[in-house]
Design an enzyme around this catalytic site. Structure first.
Site, PDB file in Angstrom:
ATOM      1  N   LYS A  22       0.845  -1.207   0.000  1.00  0.00           N
ATOM      2  CA  LYS A  22       0.000   0.000   0.000  1.00  0.00           C
ATOM      3  C   LYS A  22       0.881   1.258   0.000  1.00  0.00           C
ATOM      4  O   LYS A  22       0.657   2.184  -0.773  1.00  0.00           O
ATOM      5  CB  LYS A  22      -0.893   0.030   1.232  1.00  0.00           C
ATOM      6  CG  LYS A  22      -1.572   1.373   1.490  1.00  0.00           C
ATOM      7  CD  LYS A  22      -2.395   1.408   2.729  1.00  0.00           C
ATOM      8  CE  LYS A  22      -1.615   1.757   3.962  1.00  0.00           C
ATOM      9  NZ  LYS A  22      -1.389   3.201   4.162  1.00  0.00           N
ATOM     10  N   ASN A  23       1.898   1.276   0.872  1.00  0.00           N
ATOM     11  CA  ASN A  23       2.692   2.495   1.030  1.00  0.00           C
ATOM     12  C   ASN A  23       3.700   2.714  -0.083  1.00  0.00           C
ATOM     13  O   ASN A  23       4.431   3.709  -0.075  1.00  0.00           O
ATOM     14  CB  ASN A  23       3.370   2.512   2.401  1.00  0.00           C
ATOM     15  CG  ASN A  23       2.337   2.694   3.502  1.00  0.00           C
ATOM     16  OD1 ASN A  23       1.181   3.016   3.223  1.00  0.00           O
ATOM     17  ND2 ASN A  23       2.730   2.455   4.728  1.00  0.00           N
ATOM     18  N   CYS A 116      -4.536  12.593  12.091  1.00  0.00           N
ATOM     19  CA  CYS A 116      -5.415  11.435  12.222  1.00  0.00           C
ATOM     20  C   CYS A 116      -5.179  10.858  13.616  1.00  0.00           C
ATOM     21  O   CYS A 116      -4.586  11.495  14.472  1.00  0.00           O
ATOM     22  CB  CYS A 116      -5.110  10.404  11.158  1.00  0.00           C
ATOM     23  SG  CYS A 116      -3.456   9.790  11.312  1.00  0.00           S
ATOM     24  N   ARG A 121       0.697  15.098  12.292  1.00  0.00           N
ATOM     25  CA  ARG A 121       1.194  14.811  10.940  1.00  0.00           C
ATOM     26  C   ARG A 121       1.264  16.071  10.073  1.00  0.00           C
ATOM     27  O   ARG A 121       0.534  16.257   9.114  1.00  0.00           O
ATOM     28  CB  ARG A 121       0.346  13.725  10.305  1.00  0.00           C
ATOM     29  CG  ARG A 121       0.325  12.495  11.220  1.00  0.00           C
ATOM     30  CD  ARG A 121      -0.357  11.327  10.645  1.00  0.00           C
ATOM     31  NE  ARG A 121       0.486  10.695   9.632  1.00  0.00           N
ATOM     32  CZ  ARG A 121       0.052   9.655   8.926  1.00  0.00           C
ATOM     33  NH1 ARG A 121      -1.162   9.212   9.080  1.00  0.00           N
ATOM     34  NH2 ARG A 121       0.847   9.090   8.030  1.00  0.00           N
ATOM     35  N   ASP A 304       4.842   1.076  11.878  1.00  0.00           N
ATOM     36  CA  ASP A 304       3.596   0.446  11.405  1.00  0.00           C
ATOM     37  C   ASP A 304       3.429  -0.975  11.924  1.00  0.00           C
ATOM     38  O   ASP A 304       2.396  -1.591  11.685  1.00  0.00           O
ATOM     39  CB  ASP A 304       3.548   0.433   9.880  1.00  0.00           C
ATOM     40  CG  ASP A 304       3.368   1.827   9.322  1.00  0.00           C
ATOM     41  OD1 ASP A 304       3.573   2.014   8.113  1.00  0.00           O
ATOM     42  OD2 ASP A 304       3.053   2.742  10.110  1.00  0.00           O
ATOM     43  N   ARG A 396      -8.389  -0.597   4.411  1.00  0.00           N
ATOM     44  CA  ARG A 396      -7.548   0.411   3.758  1.00  0.00           C
ATOM     45  C   ARG A 396      -6.207  -0.190   3.361  1.00  0.00           C
ATOM     46  O   ARG A 396      -5.589   0.219   2.395  1.00  0.00           O
ATOM     47  CB  ARG A 396      -7.278   1.587   4.707  1.00  0.00           C
ATOM     48  CG  ARG A 396      -8.484   2.419   5.021  1.00  0.00           C
ATOM     49  CD  ARG A 396      -8.103   3.646   5.823  1.00  0.00           C
ATOM     50  NE  ARG A 396      -7.100   4.457   5.118  1.00  0.00           N
ATOM     51  CZ  ARG A 396      -6.597   5.586   5.620  1.00  0.00           C
ATOM     52  NH1 ARG A 396      -6.979   6.022   6.799  1.00  0.00           N
ATOM     53  NH2 ARG A 396      -5.707   6.280   4.943  1.00  0.00           N
TER      54      ARG A 396
END
Ligand code: EPZ
Length: 417
Positions: A22-23, A116, A121, A304, A396
């Protein structure tokens, strides 16, 4: 609201195919804005964040088509430089279109990305880079506008090795006049993957994956076809599941060297790990030993994976300390784990986890994407049936998550409550 129900207490066995990262795919999609024409991204994971990023590009005039892991993007005719605010606020990574738009069209504007659950951030390092390249920036009323006649290469020092800032600046500098040097750049594998695709597009980038990245600007870039690297965080999450349940898993489509910080720690807690060229075999321990974890920018232990490791360490004989140095508020999952009987005390940027004999099933929340994976791990360990809300968070970043969990023996149901 969709919830996951998991009955814990059984060992996991089997094979898991790891999806594209994803990243990595999110900046790769943004990078296609640097050129006109049709680019193809292979092994693209089918994730809600990918769909959101494609929607952002479509609002700018691009066309996208996803078919069985192949994402086709036609960025020939851009007719806007401002994505809709609700999409930007929904996903911080949409800010990654700023650098490419600035470089290709000379301007870009959007709502400021929100913080978030894991912290404020800010985007100051992104903006520092754009200003150094000659862009003018105007911020007001939650909105940002930037423009430049022509970007010119510069030397930019990042106060923190920000992944997103490194990516945004690298993309903008690819079409700037002259040389750009990014000092204290992020080293993450996703940076290298982006630099590789930019290279196929004709960019001249050296040093990706090190502290210093050198970009020689070129006059134009061409479309590319590129395969996303495997998702090291998805892989790490499944490794933690095997360790947590004393199970045995084989992960396929991984790059073991991207997981070294994690596999080293899992070996310390007692797991047996064998790595192949593109696979990892893990045998979970009979008993989990405590370890101390400190999250750091790559190649340190990944932030993460912090929540998933914390879940794993709640059931063991001894005390572990988990220190979070990357984000200022990434322990929200501790309160949810306490609902299941975990003994966790937060002291500033560290959490002290006193291992307990077992967890009890409970109704818990996914406070963010990775916390959701942590709740799944805790539920797989707990006695009874746990209820986890916030499946949308998990979707997600984890492609086919429920199917993959079922395939390795997780007793899981989806409830629309
Ligand atoms: C990327 O976010 C990842 N997201 C995050 O993954 C990951 O946790 C993070 O890198 C760190 O590895 C994507 O790649 C889409 P940063 P990013 O800029 O780029 C501060 C997940 O779960 N900072 O490296 O936003 C910032 O506040 C997500 O998949 C500034 O101060 O992370 C944070 O404390 C969560 N100023 C630290 O740097 C800036 O201008 C790391 O942020 C930018 C960042």
């Amino acid at each position: 609201m969709k919830k996951i129900l998991i009955e814990g207490g059984n060992r996991l066995f089997g094979e898991v195919h790891i999806s594209g990262a994803k990243n990595s795919v999110l900046p790769l999609i943004a990078a296609t804005l640097l050129t006109d024409g049709v680019s193809i991204i292979d092994d693209c994971p089918y994730l809600s964040d990918v769909r959101t990023m494609c929607l952002v590009l479509e609002h700018l005039g691009a066309k996208t088509h996803f078919d069985n892991g192949e994402l086709i993007l036609d960025t020939s005719n851009l007719d806007a430089v401002e994505p809709p605010g609700e999409l930007v606020r929904k996903m911080r990574a949409s800010f990654l279109i700023m650098g490419p738009l600035l470089a290709r069209t000379g301007k870009a504007q959007m709502s400021l990305p929100g913080g978030c659950a894991i912290g404020a951030r800010p985007i100051d390092l992104h903006l520092k880079g754009f200003e150094a390249l000659g862009a003018e920036i105007n911020i007001g009323h939650g909105f940002i506008e930037t423009h430049a006649d022509k970007l010119k290469g510069a030397r930019i020092y990042l106060d923190f090795p920000s992944v997103g800032a490194t990516e945004n600046i690298m993309m903008a500098a690819s079409l700037a006049e002259g040389t750009t040097i990014i000092d204290n750049a992020a080293h993450e594998p996703e940076i290298i993957d982006l630099a590789n695709m930019l290279g196929v597009m004709g960019a001249n980038i050296k040093g990706a994956g090190t502290n210093t990245i050198r970009i020689e600007g070129v006059s134009s870039l061409k479309p590319a076809r590129h395969t996303v690297i495997p998702d090291r965080i998805e892989a790490g999450s499944f490794l933690c599941m095997a360790a947590a349940t004393g199970g045995e898993l084989i992960l396929n489509n991984v790059l073991p060297e991207h997981l070294q910080p994690l596999t080293a720690k899992l070996s310390e807690i007692g797991a047996t790990i064998e790595t192949g060229f593109d696979s990892i075999h893990i045998l979970g321990p009979e008993e989990i030993s405590p370890v101390d974890i400190k999250t750091l920018p790559y190649p340190g232990f990944p932030t993460d994976m912090q929540a998933q490791m914390m879940a794993l360490l709640t059931v063991c004989k001894g005390t572990s300390i988990v220190t979070e140095t990357v984000f200022e508020n990434r322990f929200m999952h501790a309160a949810e784990l306490r609902k299941m009987g975990a003994d966790i005390r937060i002291k500033g940027s560290s959490s002290v986890i006193n291992g307990v004999s077992h967890l009890e099933a409970a109704s818990v929340e996914s406070t963010d994407l990775r916390a959701g994976a942590a709740m799944v791990i805790a539920a797989q360990m707990a006695k009874g049936i746990s209820e986890i809300s916030g499946l949308h968070h998990i979707e997600r970043g984890y492609e086919g998550f429920v199917e993959k969990l079922e395939k390795i023996g997780t007793r899981i149901w989806i409830a629309d409550i």
